[in-house]
Write a protein that holds these residues in place. Structure first.
Motif, mmCIF file in Angstrom:
data_model
loop_
_atom_site.group_PDB
_atom_site.id
_atom_site.type_symbol
_atom_site.label_atom_id
_atom_site.label_comp_id
_atom_site.label_asym_id
_atom_site.label_seq_id
_atom_site.Cartn_x
_atom_site.Cartn_y
_atom_site.Cartn_z
ATOM 1 N N LEU A 79 25.520 0.574 31.173
ATOM 2 C CA LEU A 79 26.945 0.807 30.949
ATOM 3 C C LEU A 79 27.508 1.738 32.020
ATOM 4 O O LEU A 79 28.628 1.530 32.501
ATOM 5 N N GLY A 80 26.724 2.750 32.407
ATOM 6 C CA GLY A 80 27.161 3.629 33.480
ATOM 7 C C GLY A 80 27.393 2.879 34.775
ATOM 8 O O GLY A 80 28.394 3.103 35.479
ATOM 9 N N ARG A 89 31.060 0.476 38.642
ATOM 10 C CA ARG A 89 31.526 -0.695 39.398
ATOM 11 C C ARG A 89 33.037 -0.869 39.255
ATOM 12 O O ARG A 89 33.760 -1.046 40.243
ATOM 13 N N ASP A 90 33.538 -0.768 38.039
ATOM 14 C CA ASP A 90 34.948 -1.034 37.789
ATOM 15 C C ASP A 90 35.858 0.106 38.236
ATOM 16 O O ASP A 90 37.066 -0.094 38.403
ATOM 17 N N LEU A 91 35.279 1.286 38.434
ATOM 18 C CA LEU A 91 36.069 2.427 38.903
ATOM 19 C C LEU A 91 35.909 2.663 40.402
ATOM 20 O O LEU A 91 36.332 3.695 40.923
ATOM 21 N N GLY A 144 25.508 -2.007 46.968
ATOM 22 C CA GLY A 144 26.662 -2.538 46.270
ATOM 23 C C GLY A 144 26.498 -2.451 44.765
ATOM 24 O O GLY A 144 25.453 -2.032 44.255
ATOM 25 N N LEU A 145 27.545 -2.827 44.041
ATOM 26 C CA LEU A 145 27.520 -2.795 42.582
ATOM 27 C C LEU A 145 27.990 -4.137 42.050
ATOM 28 O O LEU A 145 29.128 -4.552 42.290
ATOM 29 N N GLY A 155 34.232 -2.474 26.375
ATOM 30 C CA GLY A 155 34.454 -3.876 26.690
ATOM 31 C C GLY A 155 34.115 -4.284 28.112
ATOM 32 O O GLY A 155 34.582 -5.332 28.584
ATOM 33 N N LYS A 156 33.312 -3.503 28.804
ATOM 34 C CA LYS A 156 32.964 -3.832 30.187
ATOM 35 C C LYS A 156 31.977 -5.001 30.240
ATOM 36 O O LYS A 156 31.124 -5.159 29.366
#
Length: 641
Positions: free
Chosen positions: A129-130, A135-137, A144-145, A173-174
């Motif tokens: 989750l981290g 990745r999304d931030l 890479g992510l 919800g990621k």
């Protein structure tokens, strides 16, 4: 030793080489990877059954996803040997768990394909989750992510941390993937029609419709697959095949999937990779030790093994005339339990490792394996003690760290007489830094009212078990190392120790060495070498880090020019408590030279225990050198020369 023929595996240098293989070739690769894993572990020893259970899954993951950009995170990671073979480390796989060789677990400093290190359970979902949030931030890593994939066993799912992470992941919800590697459910050989049906089902339906579609498949499952073993049925209680519990936590549920069927695995993983838009849980059924009969039939499914003969599975172990410390603890506890019906025992998923398996067989109603839940184990033991029983909470030093808050609040503050049997104290060898028992002296001896003991040999351990059994005034702990004892006679009826009293082992002059734990054997070796130089130290076995034997320590300080403490623990432990006593009593003002020998301020990598202690400078040669140094004598003709 004859090694397996692996023509397809020989062409694999990295996961990228799997991309051009057909599905049929991937199935063949899995067979060769399993043979190579068995061959490698036969030469090094290590964790076998868990890795064999995820061979097909490992191949499928690396065929579908793009590591190291996609982060494949193995919970515990003792099943990661096949993963290491496929990720550029095959040429070193026969160095597993040896000095300067590959770690037996994932390790970030070892490879970019190990995005998160682990040695204990139930951390993978939190870590994944981290990575997903990073990745999304806009976070970055060298590779890479991409996707974050956590592979976690059903045993690891018994720990609260796994559900804390699932709850948070569902809330956020990621996009992330959790593979529940369920190796406790009984599974029949799948029929070809069933395998094909499930594969078509997962390939052809949108993720949101898989739940209803999968329900229709349940009637086709053979009875063992449908009903499962008791533990799996308990875990899946009140669930349809659609995974109600997981969906309530916010995950799309897919399963059950046969974790040894390459067609199903590839189809499901490809579908999830293409369509997932939030957290997804894939429920895969596997078998520990799969494909190697000795592991499949072993009591522990080949969990941990010494070197072995591949055709027979017979382990090659060095013979010893001394029992292991763990067995001594178990034997004495059985005797005490026969004497006292209020004695009970608690372990956290390690009945064999802690020696409690025999206790469990003999006193079934008085022995409790609570699963991978150290926090619960400690507080449960506190409740048993508050209820008038005499619980022994047997947990490895490194695992007890997970229950420290409970040790403080639920045991120590309430002064409840929980007996902590702390196995694997000190440096443990091939399992390395994640399993080293480096910190328990400090974190236990810092607690008011806690009694802390360390055994110098197996006879001392026997007395400490008896001491703990008969101590009702508050919490008490005793620590002992992994491996065999030193071969001393163990009394048939061990007598309890006087709380807070050590012993003088040999009288000398000039310098006193105060040992806490099994380094006493190295002290004795060092003293023989020092004796050849005309130096005769006094040697004492402290036995207790708390309460300290004040009278003995102050006597040693008063009658010697120098005092050296030695322990198998980090700074802040026994030596620190001795230094505090000497400071409080003004002894340093009188010119005493004081030295404390502890583990260095670093994590020591896996090697043999002897090599690790030499690196830590806690071996006989280092003790000799410390004595010479404190006496201002040049080091000539020492043990280390």
């Amino acid at each position: 030793m004859t090694r397996p023929v692996t023509p397809l595996l020989d062409t694999i240098q990295s996961p990228a080489d799997l991309k051009g293989l057909s599905d049929a070739q991937l199935r063949k690769l899995a067979d060769e990877l399993r043979a190579e894993t068995i061959s490698a572990v036969s030469e090094t020893g290590g964790h076998l059954g868990a890795g064999l259970g995820v061979v097909e899954m490992t191949v499928a993951l690396h065929a579908v996803f793009d590591a190291p950009k996609d982060k494949i995170i193995w919970d515990v990671s003792h099943q990661s040997y096949p993963h290491k073979i496929l990720t550029g480390r095959r040429d070193r796989i026969r160095t597993l768990r040896t000095k300067d060789g590959l770690s037996g677990f994932t390790k970030r400093s070892e490879s970019a394909y190990d995005p998160f290190g682990a040695g204990h359970s139930s951390t993978s979902i939190s870590a994944a989750l981290g990575f997903a949030v990073a990745r999304d931030l806009g976070g970055t890593t060298e590779s890479g992510l991409g996707d974050a994939i956590a592979i976690i066993g059903d045993g690891s799912m018994s720990a609260g941390m796994a559900f804390e992470a699932m709850n948070n992941a569902g809330h956020l919800g990621k996009r992330m993937i959790v593979i529940l590697n369920d190796n406790e459910m009984s599974i029949a050989e799948p029929t070809g029609a069933l395998s094909s049906y499930l594969s078509r089902l997962y390939a052809g339906e949108p993720l949101q419709d898989l739940k209803e579609a999968a329900k229709g498949a349940i009637g086709l499952l053979p009875p063992p697959f449908r009903e499962g073993a008791k533990r799996a049925k308990d875990m899946l209680k009140h669930m349809t095949v659609g995974g109600t519990m997981f969906e309530e936590l916010g995950f799309r549920y897919i399963g059950p999937v046969d974790g040894h069927d390459m067609e199903q695995l590839l189809t499901v993983l490809r579908s999830v990779k293409a369509r997932a838009d939030g957290p997804v849980l894939i429920h895969a059924i596997t078998k520990k030790g799969k494909g190697y009969a000795p592991a499949e039939t072993a009591r522990d499914k080949g969990h941990a093994t010494a070197k072995f003969d591949v055709p027979t599975g017979k382990q090659v172990k060095a013979k010893s005339n001394a029992p292991s410390y763990t067995n001594v603890f178990a034997e004495v506890l059985l005797k005490e339990a026969a004497r006292d019906p209020k004695i009970c025992a608690v372990t956290a998923a390690m009945p064999d490792g802690t020696g409690l398996a025999r206790f469990m067989e003999r006193y079934t109603s008085r022995c409790f394996d609570v699963g991978i839940a150290e926090q619960h184990a400690v507080t449960f033991s506190a409740g048993l003690a508050a209820g008038g029983l005499r619980p022994f909470c047997a947990i490895y030093s490194t695992f007890l760290q997970r229950g420290y808050d409970q040790v403080v609040h639920d045991v120590a503050i309430q002064r409840l007489p929980v007996r902590f049997a702390i196995d694997r104290a000190g440096l443990v060898g091939a399992d390395g830094a994640t399993h080293a028992g480096s910190f328990d002296i400090g974190f236990m001896a810092n607690l008011p009212g806690m009694v802390v003991m360390a055994a110098a040999d197996e006879a001392e351990l026997a007395r400490m078990v008896v001491t703990a059994a008969r101590h009702d005034e508050g919490p008490i702990a005793f620590r002992f190392p992994r491996g065999e004892g030193v071969g001393v006679d163990i009394p048939a009826d061990a007598e309890p120790l006087e709380i807070g009293k050590g012993r003088i082992v040999r009288e000398g002059k000039g310098v006193a060495i105060l040992s806490f734990g099994t380094r006493l054997q190295e002290v004795e070796i060092a003293c023989e070498a020092l004796g050849a130089k005309g130096i005769t130290p006094t040697v004492a076995d402290a036995r207790f880090a708390k309460p300290l034997d004040r009278d003995m320590i102050l006597r040693l300080a008063a009658e010697h020019d120098a005092l050296i403490t030695i322990e198998e623990g980090a700074v802040g432990g026994f030596g620190s408590h001795v230094a505090q006593l000497l400071s409080d009593e003004g002894v340093f003002d009188q010119g005493l030279k004081f030295r404390s020998m502890v583990l260095p301020d670093t994590f020591i990598d896996h090697a043999s225990p002897a090599d690790m202690y030499a690196e830590a400078k806690l071996d006989a040669a280092s003790i000799e050198a410390k004595v010479l140094d404190v006496l201002g004598i040049a080091r000539v003709g020492s043990l280390s020369a």
